[in-house]
Motif scaffolding. Structure first.
Motif, PDB file in Angstrom:
ATOM      1  N   GLU A  65       0.279  -0.650   0.293  1.00 11.00           N
ATOM      2  CA  GLU A  65      -0.736  -0.906  -0.719  1.00 11.00           C
ATOM      3  C   GLU A  65      -0.121  -2.164  -1.430  1.00 11.00           C
ATOM      4  O   GLU A  65      -0.951  -3.351  -1.622  1.00 11.00           O
ATOM      5  N   ILE A  90       1.877  -4.469  -0.271  1.00 16.52           N
ATOM      6  CA  ILE A  90       1.904  -5.797   0.401  1.00 16.52           C
ATOM      7  C   ILE A  90       0.113  -6.265   0.656  1.00 16.52           C
ATOM      8  O   ILE A  90       0.065  -7.338   0.693  1.00 16.52           O
ATOM      9  N   GLY A  91      -0.604  -5.172   0.872  1.00 19.90           N
ATOM     10  CA  GLY A  91      -1.889  -5.706   1.006  1.00 19.90           C
ATOM     11  C   GLY A  91      -2.508  -6.223  -0.297  1.00 19.90           C
ATOM     12  O   GLY A  91      -3.367  -7.129  -0.125  1.00 19.90           O
ATOM     13  N   ARG A  92      -1.931  -5.751  -1.139  1.00 18.84           N
ATOM     14  CA  ARG A  92      -2.587  -6.334  -2.383  1.00 18.84           C
ATOM     15  C   ARG A  92      -2.068  -7.814  -2.851  1.00 18.84           C
ATOM     16  O   ARG A  92      -2.706  -8.507  -3.587  1.00 18.84           O
ATOM     17  N   SER A  93      -0.826  -8.027  -2.277  1.00 24.35           N
ATOM     18  CA  SER A  93      -0.269  -9.413  -2.646  1.00 24.35           C
ATOM     19  C   SER A  93      -0.904 -10.510  -1.778  1.00 24.35           C
ATOM     20  O   SER A  93      -0.910 -11.671  -2.167  1.00 24.35           O
ATOM     21  N   PHE A  94      -1.724 -10.145  -0.621  1.00 25.24           N
ATOM     22  CA  PHE A  94      -2.484 -11.367  -0.214  1.00 25.24           C
ATOM     23  C   PHE A  94      -1.569 -12.543   0.305  1.00 25.24           C
ATOM     24  O   PHE A  94      -2.017 -13.821   0.086  1.00 25.24           O
ATOM     25  N   VAL A  95      -0.628 -12.353   1.003  1.00 26.01           N
ATOM     26  CA  VAL A  95      -0.282 -13.111   2.022  1.00 26.01           C
ATOM     27  C   VAL A  95      -1.183 -13.022   2.875  1.00 26.01           C
ATOM     28  O   VAL A  95      -1.216 -12.191   3.576  1.00 26.01           O
ATOM     29  N   PRO A  96      -1.745 -14.387   3.493  1.00 26.53           N
ATOM     30  CA  PRO A  96      -2.560 -14.206   4.369  1.00 26.53           C
ATOM     31  C   PRO A  96      -2.322 -13.682   5.620  1.00 26.53           C
ATOM     32  O   PRO A  96      -1.226 -14.052   6.049  1.00 26.53           O
ATOM     33  N   ARG A 148      -2.173  -7.859   6.328  1.00 29.37           N
ATOM     34  CA  ARG A 148      -2.462  -6.713   6.606  1.00 29.37           C
ATOM     35  C   ARG A 148      -4.153  -6.582   6.184  1.00 29.37           C
ATOM     36  O   ARG A 148      -4.628  -6.845   5.186  1.00 29.37           O
ATOM     37  N   HIS A 149      -4.821  -6.098   7.109  1.00 25.44           N
ATOM     38  CA  HIS A 149      -6.227  -5.694   7.171  1.00 25.44           C
ATOM     39  C   HIS A 149      -6.160  -4.273   6.467  1.00 25.44           C
ATOM     40  O   HIS A 149      -5.778  -3.264   6.919  1.00 25.44           O
ATOM     41  N   PRO A 150      -6.827  -4.296   5.163  1.00 23.06           N
ATOM     42  CA  PRO A 150      -7.060  -3.066   4.697  1.00 23.06           C
ATOM     43  C   PRO A 150      -7.820  -2.020   5.213  1.00 23.06           C
ATOM     44  O   PRO A 150      -7.699  -0.828   5.430  1.00 23.06           O
ATOM     45  N   GLU A 151      -8.842  -2.631   6.058  1.00 15.99           N
ATOM     46  CA  GLU A 151      -9.638  -1.755   6.823  1.00 15.99           C
ATOM     47  C   GLU A 151      -8.958  -1.086   8.067  1.00 15.99           C
ATOM     48  O   GLU A 151      -9.101   0.066   8.304  1.00 15.99           O
ATOM     49  N   MET A 198       2.488 -18.049  -2.240  1.00 11.60           N
ATOM     50  CA  MET A 198       2.009 -16.669  -1.836  1.00 11.60           C
ATOM     51  C   MET A 198       3.064 -16.064  -1.249  1.00 11.60           C
ATOM     52  O   MET A 198       2.835 -14.889  -1.131  1.00 11.60           O
ATOM     53  N   ASN A 236       4.584 -14.184  -3.987  1.00  4.94           N
ATOM     54  CA  ASN A 236       3.856 -13.420  -4.359  1.00  4.94           C
ATOM     55  C   ASN A 236       3.827 -11.817  -3.370  1.00  4.94           C
ATOM     56  O   ASN A 236       3.632 -10.702  -4.027  1.00  4.94           O
ATOM     57  N   GLY A 237       4.140 -12.322  -2.157  1.00  5.93           N
ATOM     58  CA  GLY A 237       3.952 -11.228  -1.109  1.00  5.93           C
ATOM     59  C   GLY A 237       5.385 -10.333  -1.436  1.00  5.93           C
ATOM     60  O   GLY A 237       5.346  -9.103  -0.908  1.00  5.93           O
ATOM     61  N   ARG A 262     -12.035  -6.138  -1.567  1.00  2.00           N
ATOM     62  CA  ARG A 262     -11.858  -5.509  -0.683  1.00  2.00           C
ATOM     63  C   ARG A 262     -12.831  -4.386  -0.437  1.00  2.00           C
ATOM     64  O   ARG A 262     -13.342  -4.289   0.749  1.00  2.00           O
ATOM     65  N   PRO A 281      -8.459 -10.983   4.712  1.00  4.98           N
ATOM     66  CA  PRO A 281      -7.612 -11.734   4.095  1.00  4.98           C
ATOM     67  C   PRO A 281      -8.148 -13.271   3.846  1.00  4.98           C
ATOM     68  O   PRO A 281      -7.686 -13.610   2.636  1.00  4.98           O
TER      69      PRO A 281
END
Lengths: 307, 317
Positions: A6, A8-14, A17-20, B108, B111-112, B207, B213
């Motif tokens: 969660e 890492i997903g929320r942090s949006f490093v491009p 992770r794909h949440p899907e 970023m 941030n990660g 999302r 992303p």
């Protein structure tokens, strides 16, 4: 595991992770996610090394015999502490260090006190043209230093203070627009009732400033102090313009002199450049670690209020 | 109005009551450091430097005659003005976009990290920024050294070409860009702070709507931090137009054995201005150069602010 995903997903490093993917394939072993995480950590560590390694390399070079500066491993075969004493013998390093301490302390104290006075005036008093004046303060922030540099030199020269340390800090007695702006933001955050209460108690504005406003904005004052300490310690422009005698040099100007002529008896001594670099930098790193919170908060605050 | 009770009984005939006058005096007292400083060290010098730019003032003789627009006319013919403008432009065009995109990427990345470790990495990224400019210049004289500097050793190990960063006119400015990118920490800290202020709900909503992303980056992150991006864009541009200390340390001054190529390839605008003022003692000419810089900075900043109206999203508008 899920919470970590969660986060890492929320942090949006491009591309982290794909949440899907979580929803579609709750597989116990997610190869793509693992690859991304490894890539992420590799990037993070890689950049950290890029930023930190030059410091380590510089320290290492400063402890090597001159011939080995560019060769050999990171850990010198024989550690030559003598490089340091050599530089101290050759140049008035102690004098330069003392000059630098003097200048940066005087610069930081004077700009903090004067800017706090002026910033407080813009918050506490109501007077005609207040916003116009503050607009002028903001406008002068944009002015390139190169425009006023020459007349300022001529003024200090006229006053007979060329080739002394005075011009390196005394301009700070007259407050600085950037810090006025920063401190005003903090004074605005103090509830007006506190000032009024002091007023009812018969405190003069000076007293209110000193006993009410300043204690409540201590963190901001420290931000200004450490910013200016760093700015004055690292400055090379003013020392280049005003200082002539080697005894008057600050550490950065001294290092520039060593860079200009690193040869001793016709032989180039790169290791002495490294020693000089270490000696100029280490005090700033120490101050930074002591006041790290203030440095980073100051940048973040001015950055976010700047928009 | 001051809350002083005297205000109530103030003399209605006088334009300002006693309390108001007292407030004004106090305000002037508090403002006096800035007022005096503004007159002596900002406004006065601006007018003086404008005057100097119309003279051929030399500080040694203390003599300066009014020569009209000669200094400005001379700038048009001075090959080194064109050269230094070109060098400065070249550097800015490379450095500003790189510093903002790389800074954003690093922010970023931070941030990660999340949790308490983000702070440690942020510290590592910021450390080069507390290094004095002279030390940065010195360090990079060693790092960019040919053939044995740290960078070329690394490039050689990777079987990549090893340019002569300090002597090859085609590579000097690229080396300077690398040096300045090393101290990108300030930009990272500002953008990182902005990223942390983006509300998490926006990402949740994106999302839920099925944004990937890249879409989240383009449609949530970038608009939400556009104010901070614009801010670092402006300050990095203004700073890169005034690049001086590091470059002067590396290539100018009384350097013995300074790289001859550096004299022209690393001649940035403010370096040339400084040399005119304090090495060649052509202070009138240097003042004219200063005013051209002022006009350039104002124009570019104005242009950036105009552009920002189209791209920057402000909350509450």
């Amino acid at each position: 595991m899920a919470t970590r995903e969660e986060r890492i997903g929320r942090s949006f490093v491009p591309g982290v992770r794909h949440p899907e993917a979580v929803a579609a394939a709750p597989a116990p072993f997610d190869v793509r996610g693992l690859v991304r995480r490894v890539l992420f950590i590799a990037l993070l560590v890689g950049f950290t090394v890029l930023f930190i390694y030059p410091f380590i390399w510089l320290v290492s070079a400063s402890l090597k015999p001159g011939r080995e500066v560019f060769s050999g491993g990171l850990i010198p075969e024989t550690i030559r502490w003598e490089n340091y004493s050599e530089l101290f013998n050759q140049q008035p390093m102690l004098q330069w260090t003392w000059n630098s301490i003097l200048v940066s302390m005087a610069a930081a104290v004077s700009v903090t006190v004067s800017s706090a006075l002026v910033a407080f005036a813009f918050v506490f008093f109501r007077f005609p043209y207040r916003n116009v004046l503050f607009g002028i303060v903001l406008a002068t922030m944009m002015l390139p230093g190169a425009v006023t540099m020459i007349p300022q030199y001529l003024i200090w020269d006229f006053l007979g203070w060329r080739n002394t340390l005075v011009p390196l800090w005394a301009g700070n007695l007259f407050a600085s627009p950037f810090y006025i702006f920063l401190l005003r933001q903090f004074f605005l955050g103090i509830p007006r009732e506190l000032f009024d209460a002091a007023n009812v108690d018969g405190a003069s504005p000076l007293r209110t400033w000193w006993s009410v406003a300043l204690p409540l904005t201590m963190p901001a004052l420290i931000v200004v102090f450490v910013f200016e300490l760093k700015a004055a310690w690292t400055d090379i422009v003013k020392p280049l313009i005003f200082l002539e005698d080697i005894e008057q040099f600050t550490l950065p100007l001294g290092l520039k002199a060593i860079v200009d002529n690193p040869s001793i008896g016709g032989e180039l001594h790169f290791e002495l450049l490294a020693v000089g670099g270490v000696l100029v930098t280490v005090p700033m790193i120490v101050i930074f670690f002591l006041a790290q919170r203030y440095f980073l908060e100051g940048i973040a605050t001015t950055g976010s209020t700047g928009r | 109005m001051s809350s002083d009770t005297a205000a109530g009984r103030a003399d209605k005939v006088s334009r300002w009551s006693a309390a108001e006058r007292r407030t004004l005096l106090w305000a002037l007292l508090f403002l006096s450091p800035w007022i005096v400083g503004f007159v002596i060290f900002t406004a006065g010098p601006m007018l003086w430097s404008l005057w100097l730019s119309f003279t051929d003032y030399n500080p040694l003789s203390g003599q300066g005659d009014f020569i009209g627009l000669d200094n400005y006319a001379r700038m048009l013919e001075d090959r080194r003005v064109g050269l230094s403008l070109w060098n400065t432009l070249y550097f800015s065009v490379l450095y500003v976009p790189l510093s903002v995109t790389l800074g954003l990427g690093l922010a970023m990345l931070l941030n990660g990290v999340g949790g308490r470790f983000a702070g440690s990495f942020r510290t590592a990224f910021y450390l080069p920024n507390v290094t004095p400019a002279v030390a940065v210049g010195t360090l990079f004289l060693l790092i960019l050294n040919n053939p044995n500097g740290l960078l070329n050793q690394a490039l050689a190990a990777l079987r990549l070409p090893t340019p002569s960063w300090l002597n090859d006119p085609d590579w000097i400015k690229n080396g300077i860009v690398l040096m300045m990118l090393w101290s990108i920490g300030g930009t990272v800290v500002i953008l990182f702070a902005a990223l942390r202020n983006v509300p998490a709900e926006l990402y949740e909503a994106a999302r839920v709507d099925g944004a990937g992303p890249i879409q989240r980056l383009l449609n949530v992150t970038l608009p939400m931090i556009s104010g901070a991006i614009f801010f670092v864009l402006v300050i990095n541009t203004v700073a890169s137009l005034q690049l001086f200390s590091e470059v002067y340390t590396m290539f100018f001054g009384q350097r013995t054995g300074a790289s001859a190529a550096g004299e022209s390839s690393a001649l940035f605008y403010v370096v040339y201005l400084f040399r005119n003022a304090f090495e060649f003692l052509r202070m009138g000419y240097a003042s004219a150069l200063g005013w051209l810089l002022f006009v350039i900075v104002v124009l570019i900043t104005f242009f950036q602010f105009r552009l920002s109206k189209r791209f920057v999203y402000y909350e509450g508008e």
